[in-house]
Design an enzyme around this catalytic site. Structure first.
Site, mmCIF file in Angstrom:
data_model
loop_
_atom_site.group_PDB
_atom_site.id
_atom_site.type_symbol
_atom_site.label_atom_id
_atom_site.label_comp_id
_atom_site.label_asym_id
_atom_site.label_seq_id
_atom_site.Cartn_x
_atom_site.Cartn_y
_atom_site.Cartn_z
ATOM 1 N N THR A 107 0.827 -1.205 0.000
ATOM 2 C CA THR A 107 0.000 0.000 0.000
ATOM 3 C C THR A 107 0.863 1.258 0.000
ATOM 4 O O THR A 107 1.998 1.237 0.514
ATOM 5 C CB THR A 107 -0.909 0.003 1.250
ATOM 6 O OG1 THR A 107 -1.501 1.299 1.400
ATOM 7 C CG2 THR A 107 -0.130 -0.302 2.526
ATOM 8 N N ASP A 108 0.299 2.341 -0.515
ATOM 9 C CA ASP A 108 1.014 3.628 -0.463
ATOM 10 C C ASP A 108 1.167 4.133 0.968
ATOM 11 O O ASP A 108 1.964 5.030 1.234
ATOM 12 C CB ASP A 108 0.318 4.678 -1.343
ATOM 13 C CG ASP A 108 -1.107 5.008 -0.919
ATOM 14 O OD1 ASP A 108 -1.630 4.369 0.018
ATOM 15 O OD2 ASP A 108 -1.714 5.910 -1.540
ATOM 16 N N GLU A 109 0.396 3.551 1.900
ATOM 17 C CA GLU A 109 0.466 4.049 3.284
ATOM 18 C C GLU A 109 1.820 3.785 3.926
ATOM 19 O O GLU A 109 2.134 4.359 4.967
ATOM 20 C CB GLU A 109 -0.649 3.430 4.136
ATOM 21 C CG GLU A 109 -2.011 3.801 3.618
ATOM 22 C CD GLU A 109 -3.136 3.644 4.642
ATOM 23 O OE1 GLU A 109 -2.854 3.525 5.839
ATOM 24 O OE2 GLU A 109 -4.296 3.656 4.209
ATOM 25 N N TYR B 184 -1.459 -0.464 11.189
ATOM 26 C CA TYR B 184 -1.719 -1.112 9.893
ATOM 27 C C TYR B 184 -0.565 -0.867 8.929
ATOM 28 O O TYR B 184 0.030 -1.804 8.386
ATOM 29 C CB TYR B 184 -3.037 -0.602 9.287
ATOM 30 C CG TYR B 184 -3.150 -0.894 7.801
ATOM 31 C CD1 TYR B 184 -3.311 -2.195 7.339
ATOM 32 C CD2 TYR B 184 -3.053 0.127 6.850
ATOM 33 C CE1 TYR B 184 -3.378 -2.471 5.972
ATOM 34 C CE2 TYR B 184 -3.117 -0.141 5.486
ATOM 35 C CZ TYR B 184 -3.285 -1.440 5.055
ATOM 36 O OH TYR B 184 -3.345 -1.718 3.707
ATOM 37 N N LYS C 65 2.262 -3.452 7.225
ATOM 38 C CA LYS C 65 2.442 -3.646 5.779
ATOM 39 C C LYS C 65 3.884 -3.324 5.383
ATOM 40 O O LYS C 65 4.476 -3.997 4.535
ATOM 41 C CB LYS C 65 1.476 -2.748 4.991
ATOM 42 C CG LYS C 65 0.004 -3.097 5.140
ATOM 43 C CD LYS C 65 -0.357 -4.453 4.573
ATOM 44 C CE LYS C 65 -0.329 -4.494 3.071
ATOM 45 N NZ LYS C 65 -0.791 -5.833 2.574
HETATM 46 P P1 NAD Z 1 -10.219 -6.697 2.664
HETATM 47 O O1 NAD Z 1 -10.158 -6.398 4.115
HETATM 48 O O2 NAD Z 1 -11.449 -6.351 1.891
HETATM 49 O O3 NAD Z 1 -9.971 -8.261 2.423
HETATM 50 C C1 NAD Z 1 -8.990 -8.965 3.103
HETATM 51 C C2 NAD Z 1 -9.219 -10.452 2.859
HETATM 52 O O4 NAD Z 1 -8.152 -11.167 3.508
HETATM 53 C C3 NAD Z 1 -10.525 -10.986 3.448
HETATM 54 O O5 NAD Z 1 -11.142 -11.863 2.535
HETATM 55 C C4 NAD Z 1 -10.069 -11.751 4.700
HETATM 56 O O6 NAD Z 1 -10.932 -12.832 5.047
HETATM 57 C C5 NAD Z 1 -8.697 -12.239 4.264
HETATM 58 N N1 NAD Z 1 -7.812 -12.507 5.406
HETATM 59 C C6 NAD Z 1 -7.573 -11.703 6.475
HETATM 60 N N2 NAD Z 1 -6.728 -12.317 7.317
HETATM 61 C C7 NAD Z 1 -6.417 -13.523 6.770
HETATM 62 C C8 NAD Z 1 -5.567 -14.594 7.159
HETATM 63 N N3 NAD Z 1 -4.899 -14.558 8.305
HETATM 64 N N4 NAD Z 1 -5.468 -15.663 6.347
HETATM 65 C C9 NAD Z 1 -6.151 -15.722 5.167
HETATM 66 N N5 NAD Z 1 -6.990 -14.747 4.769
HETATM 67 C C10 NAD Z 1 -7.098 -13.639 5.544
HETATM 68 O O7 NAD Z 1 -8.934 -6.007 2.036
HETATM 69 P P2 NAD Z 1 -8.732 -5.287 0.629
HETATM 70 O O8 NAD Z 1 -9.171 -3.895 0.721
HETATM 71 O O9 NAD Z 1 -9.267 -6.168 -0.432
HETATM 72 O O10 NAD Z 1 -7.141 -5.274 0.558
HETATM 73 C C11 NAD Z 1 -6.423 -6.355 -0.012
HETATM 74 C C12 NAD Z 1 -4.942 -6.050 0.056
HETATM 75 O O11 NAD Z 1 -4.660 -4.858 -0.648
HETATM 76 C C13 NAD Z 1 -4.413 -5.848 1.467
HETATM 77 O O12 NAD Z 1 -3.154 -6.475 1.557
HETATM 78 C C14 NAD Z 1 -4.300 -4.331 1.593
HETATM 79 O O13 NAD Z 1 -3.273 -4.002 2.487
HETATM 80 C C15 NAD Z 1 -3.960 -3.938 0.181
HETATM 81 N N6 NAD Z 1 -4.376 -2.603 -0.258
HETATM 82 C C16 NAD Z 1 -5.671 -2.204 -0.115
HETATM 83 C C17 NAD Z 1 -6.059 -0.946 -0.596
HETATM 84 C C18 NAD Z 1 -7.495 -0.470 -0.491
HETATM 85 O O14 NAD Z 1 -7.764 0.678 -0.846
HETATM 86 N N7 NAD Z 1 -8.437 -1.283 -0.049
HETATM 87 C C19 NAD Z 1 -5.119 -0.116 -1.191
HETATM 88 C C20 NAD Z 1 -3.802 -0.558 -1.311
HETATM 89 C C21 NAD Z 1 -3.461 -1.798 -0.854
HETATM 90 O O1 TDX Z 2 -16.158 6.923 8.568
HETATM 91 C C1 TDX Z 2 -15.134 7.385 8.003
HETATM 92 N N1 TDX Z 2 -14.976 8.726 7.919
HETATM 93 C C2 TDX Z 2 -13.881 9.321 7.365
HETATM 94 O O2 TDX Z 2 -13.770 10.549 7.327
HETATM 95 C C3 TDX Z 2 -14.101 6.540 7.452
HETATM 96 C C4 TDX Z 2 -14.225 5.043 7.517
HETATM 97 C C5 TDX Z 2 -13.000 7.148 6.887
HETATM 98 N N2 TDX Z 2 -12.880 8.495 6.864
HETATM 99 C C6 TDX Z 2 -11.668 9.090 6.238
HETATM 100 C C7 TDX Z 2 -10.352 8.563 6.750
HETATM 101 C C8 TDX Z 2 -9.447 8.669 5.533
HETATM 102 O O3 TDX Z 2 -8.902 9.961 5.444
HETATM 103 O O4 TDX Z 2 -11.689 8.751 4.858
HETATM 104 C C9 TDX Z 2 -10.396 8.450 4.351
HETATM 105 C C10 TDX Z 2 -10.366 7.042 3.793
HETATM 106 O O5 TDX Z 2 -10.509 6.161 4.900
HETATM 107 P P1 TDX Z 2 -10.525 4.574 4.705
HETATM 108 O O6 TDX Z 2 -11.581 4.228 3.718
HETATM 109 O O7 TDX Z 2 -10.551 3.950 6.050
HETATM 110 O O8 TDX Z 2 -9.147 4.318 3.955
HETATM 111 P P2 TDX Z 2 -7.621 4.647 4.347
HETATM 112 O O9 TDX Z 2 -7.442 4.814 5.792
HETATM 113 O O10 TDX Z 2 -7.179 5.765 3.434
HETATM 114 O O11 TDX Z 2 -6.917 3.268 3.903
HETATM 115 C C11 TDX Z 2 -7.306 2.602 2.679
HETATM 116 O O12 TDX Z 2 -6.384 2.855 1.639
HETATM 117 C C12 TDX Z 2 -5.112 2.294 1.754
HETATM 118 C C13 TDX Z 2 -7.427 1.091 2.873
HETATM 119 O O13 TDX Z 2 -8.351 0.834 3.910
HETATM 120 C C14 TDX Z 2 -6.094 0.476 3.157
HETATM 121 O O14 TDX Z 2 -6.224 -0.939 3.258
HETATM 122 C C15 TDX Z 2 -5.164 0.813 2.022
HETATM 123 O O15 TDX Z 2 -3.868 0.339 2.297
#
Ligand code: NAD
Ligand code: TDX
Length: 339
Positions: free
Chosen positions: A125-127, A153, A157
């Protein structure tokens, strides 16, 4: 070609599976998922009968079960999406983030070393880069930006990324890493900003915006992320990190207002609540490397992507209503009840 996709019952992993099955009809996909609160079998229901697909309920921290699966499947490629992914939950309870995101990654890579693979891809992730100031729009994250994490988190990562790079250098494991910005699209769990606001707005519930709502995220349609990973696992250089993002920076409040407008809901639903601890101000990716090396460019414009996403939540109410009527209720009450 057999690909093990971990975390494939979650948001991005499931979208990736659908994308790969469609693009490469002769590939076999094995989804390994623990089915935590974030994993949904209803998401995978349409492909459960597909002979090219197998689902296995396994925890990536369960070394024995992971090794057994490798013995059965002999995967060529492993794409590790499995993670605890929600920043707010990591602030409440870091332990499980360290377990899954760090130890789980190590165990997946140990299995790759033991049984041999063509490629292990770590979805990061970019985080991991921390945040950028709001008053420096000229700054972007490149692959050279130092790791500087803010939350448990992102720290977990970043630790996984460092481990992956060390497995490449020490054991010569064929590793690639992608660091993507915020994704949005279908099957996004409704604890995250965009789906939470859509679901709340549709239920005429308050829309809880953290702090002043001026934090900036760089949004990418999930399919564009999947396409980038597809390119990296097939054509990316081993040992390399690739940033993924589409230069689409938006303030949280502007997104929430856009959702209100699209659904015809009043801004009076918007409620400013206590800020997230350690809240990152701005994320912004410089995707030059993946563009120059692999020809990747985002294809979905935000205006189209957000409309498609909102329409998906309108058309698939049952998917998210089932989620928010279950255990999620307790989470919501705890996080937002007295905020
Ligand atoms: P998500 O939370 O929607 O899904 C995570 C999945 O992983 C779920 O199906 C969960 O059951 C499974 N999981 C969790 N712990 C596990 C374990 N111990 N063993 C096997 N399975 C397990 O997450 P997402 O948003 O789809 O993110 C997927 C990946 O992408 C993550 O690694 C996250 O860090 C990365 N990522 C997410 C975003 C975003 O915006 N959502 C952005 C950049 C990177
Ligand atoms: O209720 C809310 N109100 C609010 O203001 C929630 C849930 C979030 N926020 C804000 C927090 C952040 O500035 O919105 C922004 C986005 O929040 P999230 O959806 O929780 O995402 P973020 O924290 O940016 O992280 C996401 O992007 C990077 C994913 O959850 C991560 O898994 C990924 O790595």
């Amino acid at each position: 070609m057999t690909i093990i996709v971990t975390g494939g019952a979650g948001f991005i992993g499931s979208n990736f599976i659908f994308y790969i099955l469609k693009k490469y009809p002769d590939y076999r996909i094995v989804c390994l998922d623990k089915l935590t609160y974030a994993g949904n079998m209803s998401t995978l229901a349409p492909i459960m009968e597909n002979p090219k697909f197998r689902f296995v309920k396994v925890d990536i921290c369960d070394r024995e079960a992971v090794y057994k699966l490798f013995e059965e499947e002999h995967p060529d490629i492993v794409v590790n999406f499995a993670a605890e992914s929600h920043v707010d939950r990591s602030i409440e309870n870091p332990g499980v983030f360290l377990e899954t995101n760090i130890m789980g990654t190590a165990i997946m890579m140990d299995a790759c070393r033991k049984y041999g693979i063509i490629r292990y891809h770590q979805v990061s992730t970019d985080e991991v880069y921390g945040d950028l100031p709001l008053d420096r729009p000229d700054l972007f994250f490149t692959e050279e930006t130092p790791i500087h994490t803010s939350s448990p988190y992102s720290s977990s990562k970043a630790a996984a990324d460092l481990l992956a790079l060390s497995y490449h250098r020490t054991y010569d494991l064929s590793v690639t890493i992608s660091r993507c910005s915020n994704n949005y699209g279908p099957y996004h769990f409704p604890e995250k900003l965009i789906p939470l606001m859509i679901a709340n707005a549709l239920n005429d519930k308050q829309l809880p915006v953290y702090g002043e709502g001026i934090n900036v995220r760089d949004w990418l349609y999930v399919e564009d992320h999947c396409k980038a990973i597809d390119l990296i696992i097939h054509k990316g250089r081993v040992g390399e990190v690739y940033n993924i993002g589409g230069h689409n920076e938006m303030r949280n409040i502007d997104i929430v207002e856009m959702i209100c407008d699209a659904l015809g809901k009043p801004y009076s639903l918007i409620t400013y609540v206590t800020d997230r601890k350690g809240h990152d101000m701005r994320y912004a990716i410089d995707p030059t490397k993946i563009h120059n090396e692999l020809g990747w460019l985002p294809e979905t414009k935000f205006a189209d992507g957000i409309n498609k996403t909102i329409q998906w939540y309108l058309d698939n109410r049952e998917w998210w209503e089932t989620i928010i009527s279950g255990e999620y209720k307790n989470y919501y009450e705890k996080m937002y009840g007295n905020r």
